[in-house]
Every structure is written in structure tokens, then in C-alpha cells.
Design a protein around this motif. Structure first.
Motif, PDB file in Angstrom:
ATOM      1  N   SER A 282       0.838  -1.213   0.000  1.00 56.12           N
ATOM      2  CA  SER A 282       0.000   0.000   0.000  1.00 56.12           C
ATOM      3  C   SER A 282       0.864   1.251   0.000  1.00 56.12           C
ATOM      4  O   SER A 282       0.584   2.218  -0.727  1.00 56.12           O
ATOM      5  CB  SER A 282      -0.931   0.000   1.219  1.00 56.12           C
ATOM      6  OG  SER A 282      -1.822  -1.095   1.188  1.00 56.12           O
ATOM      7  N   LEU A 283       1.926   1.248   0.799  1.00 54.59           N
ATOM      8  CA  LEU A 283       2.810   2.412   0.846  1.00 54.59           C
ATOM      9  C   LEU A 283       3.481   2.648  -0.508  1.00 54.59           C
ATOM     10  O   LEU A 283       3.559   3.789  -0.988  1.00 54.59           O
ATOM     11  CB  LEU A 283       3.877   2.223   1.931  1.00 54.59           C
ATOM     12  CG  LEU A 283       3.384   2.306   3.381  1.00 54.59           C
ATOM     13  CD1 LEU A 283       4.497   1.932   4.352  1.00 54.59           C
ATOM     14  CD2 LEU A 283       2.860   3.702   3.696  1.00 54.59           C
ATOM     15  N   THR A 284       3.953   1.568  -1.132  1.00 56.17           N
ATOM     16  CA  THR A 284       4.586   1.704  -2.456  1.00 56.17           C
ATOM     17  C   THR A 284       3.596   2.240  -3.481  1.00 56.17           C
ATOM     18  O   THR A 284       3.910   3.157  -4.257  1.00 56.17           O
ATOM     19  CB  THR A 284       5.129   0.346  -2.925  1.00 56.17           C
ATOM     20  OG1 THR A 284       6.121  -0.112  -1.999  1.00 56.17           O
ATOM     21  CG2 THR A 284       5.747   0.453  -4.308  1.00 56.17           C
ATOM     22  N   ASN A 285       2.405   1.684  -3.491  1.00 58.27           N
ATOM     23  CA  ASN A 285       1.396   2.106  -4.466  1.00 58.27           C
ATOM     24  C   ASN A 285       0.956   3.547  -4.237  1.00 58.27           C
ATOM     25  O   ASN A 285       0.704   4.292  -5.198  1.00 58.27           O
ATOM     26  CB  ASN A 285       0.190   1.168  -4.412  1.00 58.27           C
ATOM     27  CG  ASN A 285       0.534  -0.242  -4.867  1.00 58.27           C
ATOM     28  OD1 ASN A 285       1.591  -0.477  -5.445  1.00 58.27           O
ATOM     29  ND2 ASN A 285      -0.348  -1.189  -4.581  1.00 58.27           N
ATOM     30  N   LEU A 286       0.834   3.952  -2.974  1.00 59.73           N
ATOM     31  CA  LEU A 286       0.461   5.336  -2.671  1.00 59.73           C
ATOM     32  C   LEU A 286       1.556   6.301  -3.122  1.00 59.73           C
ATOM     33  O   LEU A 286       1.263   7.372  -3.671  1.00 59.73           O
ATOM     34  CB  LEU A 286       0.189   5.490  -1.173  1.00 59.73           C
ATOM     35  CG  LEU A 286      -1.099   4.841  -0.651  1.00 59.73           C
ATOM     36  CD1 LEU A 286      -1.107   4.836   0.873  1.00 59.73           C
ATOM     37  CD2 LEU A 286      -2.326   5.574  -1.187  1.00 59.73           C
ATOM     38  N   ASP A 287       2.810   5.925  -2.887  1.00 59.74           N
ATOM     39  CA  ASP A 287       3.923   6.765  -3.339  1.00 59.74           C
ATOM     40  C   ASP A 287       3.902   6.906  -4.859  1.00 59.74           C
ATOM     41  O   ASP A 287       4.139   7.999  -5.403  1.00 59.74           O
ATOM     42  CB  ASP A 287       5.262   6.169  -2.885  1.00 59.74           C
ATOM     43  CG  ASP A 287       5.504   6.334  -1.398  1.00 59.74           C
ATOM     44  OD1 ASP A 287       4.834   7.185  -0.773  1.00 59.74           O
ATOM     45  OD2 ASP A 287       6.363   5.602  -0.847  1.00 59.74           O
ATOM     46  N   ASN A 288       3.627   5.817  -5.561  1.00 58.80           N
ATOM     47  CA  ASN A 288       3.565   5.867  -7.027  1.00 58.80           C
ATOM     48  C   ASN A 288       2.413   6.749  -7.505  1.00 58.80           C
ATOM     49  O   ASN A 288       2.539   7.477  -8.498  1.00 58.80           O
ATOM     50  CB  ASN A 288       3.416   4.454  -7.593  1.00 58.80           C
ATOM     51  CG  ASN A 288       4.668   3.610  -7.409  1.00 58.80           C
ATOM     52  OD1 ASN A 288       5.755   4.140  -7.191  1.00 58.80           O
ATOM     53  ND2 ASN A 288       4.516   2.302  -7.479  1.00 58.80           N
ATOM     54  N   ALA A 289       1.289   6.669  -6.795  1.00 60.55           N
ATOM     55  CA  ALA A 289       0.136   7.501  -7.160  1.00 60.55           C
ATOM     56  C   ALA A 289       0.451   8.978  -6.967  1.00 60.55           C
ATOM     57  O   ALA A 289       0.098   9.823  -7.806  1.00 60.55           O
ATOM     58  CB  ALA A 289      -1.081   7.101  -6.328  1.00 60.55           C
ATOM     59  N   MET A 290       1.127   9.309  -5.863  1.00 60.45           N
ATOM     60  CA  MET A 290       1.489  10.711  -5.622  1.00 60.45           C
ATOM     61  C   MET A 290       2.509  11.192  -6.651  1.00 60.45           C
ATOM     62  O   MET A 290       2.467  12.355  -7.080  1.00 60.45           O
ATOM     63  CB  MET A 290       2.013  10.874  -4.197  1.00 60.45           C
ATOM     64  CG  MET A 290       0.911  10.772  -3.140  1.00 60.45           C
ATOM     65  SD  MET A 290       1.434  11.220  -1.461  1.00 60.45           S
ATOM     66  CE  MET A 290       2.344   9.744  -1.007  1.00 60.45           C
TER      67      MET A 290
END
Length: 366
Positions: A282-290
């Protein structure tokens, strides 16, 4: 004069187009700034959820706030322009881009198009970015899966394929890149004349071993390629459901999976690894989204700079054209005719003198 009038009219239209473009780009910039702030808050909550001292009640409170942020984000992603069109729908401005389907999954129903406005004779400026690029095509930490009904399914069926649950990531990785298709077969292919289905591979249409003419039981998961596929409702013969693997995961799916995991995984004992994997992914995906959002925001800034430069050029050309037009319109025609007649008289006299002088020779001077 007519050319000047056409020039001024075209510059005025370009200025109106620039004003429209500026309004839409500022709205997009503001919406993306808010979306980034929401994702940052979800990231903070995700880090908090990864703390091993959390109790089940703590995780429930975190899940509730994350779900609230999910709803807020979805509202932002369905932002409307003053014209009534949706900002992030691509070229499909009249239709809400992000909607929940019958299974509860959030689907994007816009396109990947980008509207543009003519701001100069040779410049068309993009004034929006599709929600697919911004919020759906987000690089994922691991291979993901997307389920959908085939667009050519016959009308009348109520079957819905829920978002697949990944049970074995290694098996899913072995399927990627690729996918499966669940096809509901004619009733006569079942010994008892009951609903049945066959699972095939998307690429070569080969039947997956052990999954041909399987009797359908509503709500009963189909275990295949590391996934649990659940068809709900009453599908009809001919209905097809597609499952595709992907390197991307929409930000709403990432947040939705986080909420579900916070509520279903205890985070202790045998499920601890799965819980920590959820937090890390989730943290990786959120960083990619930002990062996706920041990239587009930088592009918006570049477009605004181009727009300011072109607007300044139009202002200068309009000023010069207006001055030239004014000079033409303010001419004293009586004086201009008198001056022209005088200049004509002087020119004729000069011409006559030239003719006489050109005829002279040395003999004329003796």
C-alpha cells in the motif's frame, strides 16, 4: 483596414480561449493538490496501521478514516467544470468517470483522450488530463489483477464477477502477462441441464485443466492461478467474464484493498506476514500515485507558462494593430488629398526638368 480587423478579431478569440484554458487548468491544479493532500493523509494512516502495538480497535478506527478519505478522493476525481462536463473524463466529459459497479468495485468509464484549445495559429494547448492516466495507470508494487464483464455479453443476465482475491502471489506471477476468461456454457452441456462454466486462457483460448463445464454455484469461489474468482447473481449462457493481470493498480483499488485488509487481517500470528505485505504494498502504491499526480502538476505548470507567454504576445500584437488602425481611421482625407496633389505636381515638374536636362549636349552649351 480589413486585414487589421481580421487580425484583431482572431487575437480576441485567442484571448478568450486562453481565459477558458486558464480556468480549467487552475481547477485541475487545485483538484490535484487536494488529491495529493488526501493521499498523503492516507499514507500517514497506513504507516500508523503498520505499528505492531495497534489493537483491533485501533485498526478499525484507522480503516474508518481511510474509507472516508477514499470517498473524498472519489468525489474529487468526479469534479465538474463550470460547463457541466467532468474534468477527469478525458473526451467523455458528459459521463461520470468513476462509478461503482454492481459488485462494489470502482470502474473508470471515461477514455484516455485529452481536450485541447487553440490559443494561437500554431498552438493547441491541452486543458485536461484523463483520470485513467492520473488515477488508474499507477505502477503497482506487485502483479495485480483486474476483473470485468465482457462488453459483448447478452442483455438480461445478472451475473457479476467480484474483484478477485489473490491467494498465491507466486502463482499469479506465473500467469502474468496474461489472463483468463470465464465463459458460461449452454445448459445442455451439463448432465443435469444446469448452469455451467468453462475457464480458458485469454491468449490461446486453451481450457484450464479441470475447469471445463463446471457446474455453477452462486457465490462459490473458483480457485485458479492463485486467485479466488467469485461470480455472484444469475449469469446466462453466453456470459463471459475477463480476468487480466497487470503491472498497475488504480489508487482507489489500493485504498479499498487497504481498508478491507485492515478489517479482515488480524495482523498477528499466521496472518502477520500477509498484513505486513499489505502495508508495504500500500505504501509503495500510494507513493507511485502521488508521483503520478506530481508529474502531471509539473506539466500543468509548463502549460500555464506557455499560456502566459502567448497571452503577452497577443497583447503586444493587439496594441500595435489597434494603433495602426487608429492612425488609418484618424487620417484627414482633405489634407491627405491636398498633400497628394502637391506631391504629384512636384513630381511632374521634376520629371519635366529631367527630360529637358537629358537632351542637353556639349553643342547646346557652345
Amino acid at each position: 483596414m480589413e486585414r487589421l480587423n481580421r487580425e484583431l478579431a482572431s487575437r480576441a478569440q485567442y484571448q478568450k480561449n486562453i481565459d477558458l484554458a486558464e480556468s480549467e487548468l487552475r481547477l485541475e491544479e487545485s483538484s490535484l493538490e487536494q488529491a495529493g493532500n488526501l493521499l498523503q493523509r492516507v499514507r500517514e494512516l497506513t504507516v500508523q496501521a503498520g505499528n505492531p502495538i495497534n489493537t483491533p480497535e485501533d485498526r478499525a478506527f484507522i480503516a474508518a478514516e481511510v474509507e472516508t478519505r477514499l470517498d473524498e478522493l472519489m468525489q474529487l476525481m468526479n469534479t465538474k467544470l463550470a460547463s457541466g462536463d467532468y474534468l477527469f473524463g478525458g473526451n467523455v466529459g458528459g459521463r461520470e468517470p468513476f462509478v461503482r459497479d454492481a459488485s462494489g468495485a470502482i470502474r473508470y468509464q471515461g477514455d484516455e483522450g485529452q481536450r485541447a484549445v487553440q490559443i494561437d495559429g500554431s498552438i493547441r494547448l491541452p486543458v485536461n488530463d484523463s483520470g485513467k492516466r492520473l488515477f488508474v495507470d499507477v505502477p503497482a508494487a506487485r502483479t495485480t489483477v483486474v476483473a470485468s464483464a465482457h462488453p459483448n455479453n447478452p442483455p438480461g443476465g445478472t451475473g457479476v464477477l467480484a474483484q478477485p482475491a489473490v491467494e498465491d502471489q507466486d502463482a499469479l506471477e506465473a500467469l502474468h502477462p496474461g489472463g483468463l476468461i470465464i465463459e458460461f456454457r449452454p445448459l445442455e452441456e451439463d448432465p443435469g441441464g444446469l448452469p455451467n462454466f468453462t475457464v480458458r486462457r485469454l491468449g490461446d483460448q486453451r481450457v484450464v485443466e479441470g475447469l471445463e463445464n463446471v457446474r455453477f454455484e452462486p457465490g462459490q469461489p473458483i480457485s485458479v492461478a492463485g486467485m479466488a474468482l467469485t461470480v455472484e447473481g444469475s449469469p446466462r449462457p453466453g456470459d463471459r467474464f475477463v480476468v487480466e493481470t497487470s503491472d498497475e493498480q488504480g489508487v482507489l483499488d489500493t485504498i479499498g484493498n487497504l481498508v478491507e485488509g485492515l478489517r479482515s487481517l488480524p495482523g498477528t500470528g499466521e496472518d502477520d506476514d500477509a498484513y505486513q505485505q499489505l502495508i508495504g504494498d500500500s505504501l509503495t502504491n500510494l507513493d507511485n500515485a502521488m508521483s503520478n499526480i506530481l508529474e502531471v502538476r509539473s506539466e500543468i505548470g509548463a502549460r500555464m507558462n506557455v499560456m502566459d507567454s502567448v497571452r503577452s504576445l497577443h497583447d503586444q500584437v493587439t496594441l500595435l494593430s489597434t494603433e495602426a488602425k487608429s492612425e488609418i481611421e484618424d487620417v484627414d482625407f482633405a489634407k491627405a488629398i491636398s498633400d497628394l496633389n502637391f506631391q504629384t505636381l512636384v513630381l511632374e515638374a521634376a520629371q519635366q526638368s529631367f527630360v529637358r536636362v537629358s537632351r542637353l549636349s556639349l553643342f547646346d552649351a557652345i
